[in-house]
Design a protein around this motif. Sequence first.
Motif, PDB file in Angstrom:
ATOM      1  N   PHE A   1       2.811   0.790   4.786  1.00 53.29           N
ATOM      2  CA  PHE A   1       3.492  -0.499   4.751  1.00 53.29           C
ATOM      3  C   PHE A   1       2.513  -1.550   4.207  1.00 53.29           C
ATOM      4  N   GLU A   2       3.060  -2.548   3.540  1.00 56.83           N
ATOM      5  CA  GLU A   2       2.232  -3.629   3.020  1.00 56.83           C
ATOM      6  C   GLU A   2       2.254  -4.809   3.985  1.00 56.83           C
TER       7      GLU A   2
ATOM      8  N   ARG B 134       2.164   4.686   8.967  1.00 55.66           N
ATOM      9  CA  ARG B 134       2.353   3.845   7.778  1.00 55.66           C
ATOM     10  C   ARG B 134       1.796   2.436   7.963  1.00 55.66           C
TER      11      ARG B 134
ATOM     12  N   PRO C 128       3.640   6.052   1.203  1.00 57.69           N
ATOM     13  CA  PRO C 128       2.740   4.903   1.061  1.00 57.69           C
ATOM     14  C   PRO C 128       2.702   4.076   2.341  1.00 57.69           C
TER      15      PRO C 128
ATOM     16  N   ASP D 295      -3.802   1.506   6.507  1.00 56.35           N
ATOM     17  CA  ASP D 295      -4.010   1.491   5.059  1.00 56.35           C
ATOM     18  C   ASP D 295      -4.758   2.756   4.642  1.00 56.35           C
TER      19      ASP D 295
ATOM     20  N   LYS E 198       4.975  -7.806   3.988  1.00 58.39           N
ATOM     21  CA  LYS E 198       6.221  -7.315   3.402  1.00 58.39           C
ATOM     22  C   LYS E 198       7.096  -6.705   4.497  1.00 58.39           C
TER      23      LYS E 198
ATOM     24  N   ARG F 173      -2.384  -5.292  10.374  1.00 56.29           N
ATOM     25  CA  ARG F 173      -2.512  -3.863  10.666  1.00 56.29           C
ATOM     26  C   ARG F 173      -3.081  -3.676  12.073  1.00 56.29           C
TER      27      ARG F 173
END
Length: 329
Positions: A64-65, A53, A62, A56, A68, A12
């Motif tokens: 982004f993870e 995104r 939602p 967190d 992923k 992130r």
Amino acid sequence: MASTRAWILKSRPTGMPDMGNFELREREQEALGEGRVRVENRWLSVDPYMRGRMNDVKSYVPPFEVGKPLEGGAVGKVIESRSPHFKEGDTVFHMYGWRDQAVGPAEKFNKVPPLGVSDEQWLGNLGLTGATAYFGLLRVAAAKEGDTVFVSAAAGAVGSAVVQIAKAKGMTVIGSAGGEEKCAWVREIGADAAIDYKAGPVVKGLMEAAPKGIDVYFDNVGGEHLDAAFATARNNARFAICGMIDAYNGAPQSFRYMARVIAARIQLKGFIYTDYLPEMGDFYRDMGGWVASGQVKSRETIHEGLEATPQAFLDLFTGGNTGKMLVRL
């Protein structure tokens, strides 16, 4: 088994992202289950909202993870289908971007309507950006013939669409852009005046361009541009708050003239284009007609190859695009 490639969020970002936050990862090709389709992507969209995104935090979509694949608008061709709704060769648009191949349930893909326009238009004036411009201007700000409209980032994908929709509807339009070349294009697509925010204060430029004030502000930037809109707003002005790119990477905001919201009875409303999905038929009818007639034009800044996707995204925050930023695979 064949492999595919996708950009993942490696970490992130804090402040402005950099290439270290992204990783291009090879993956085994996913088996195609019942009711699913496989699409070879041809065009990818990168957009400023994607920056939010990467944090967190709770938002309208939602985050982004980490680890992923990233997501975003894309157009491609169906190369395999286990759904009765799609066949090989269909052109579709969807949100499985940042990768060369997309696999998902059939309901996540949309066939391109037969309007006879080039495929990339479904990521621009006939896609998310055009719909954002259309609903933000005409529904959120309730802009009407005779209004004076101020548009920030008017040389960008959404801003340039706002300029042209406003002109098609009989409004006076003032656009802001960075540099004379971009300002020249803003005037070329119909703006009555263009303010070069790199050449001097936006407040001064807007007061000179709209001596009687503005009725509508379409905000893509925030910061100094929002200040200028507050300073020049006429009574009962309406602000459609679409984006605040000045703040996405932690830049400070300034609200020196916000007190005018009271005296001028200014209305501000944030929005997301998906709020208006039930009205997409109106959008396709109007925008499809404007695009087909040439009344609404597009310009694209195109990066080549999947490898170029993160840089294309980063360039959005340094003024590296005129019109829609796209990646061609």
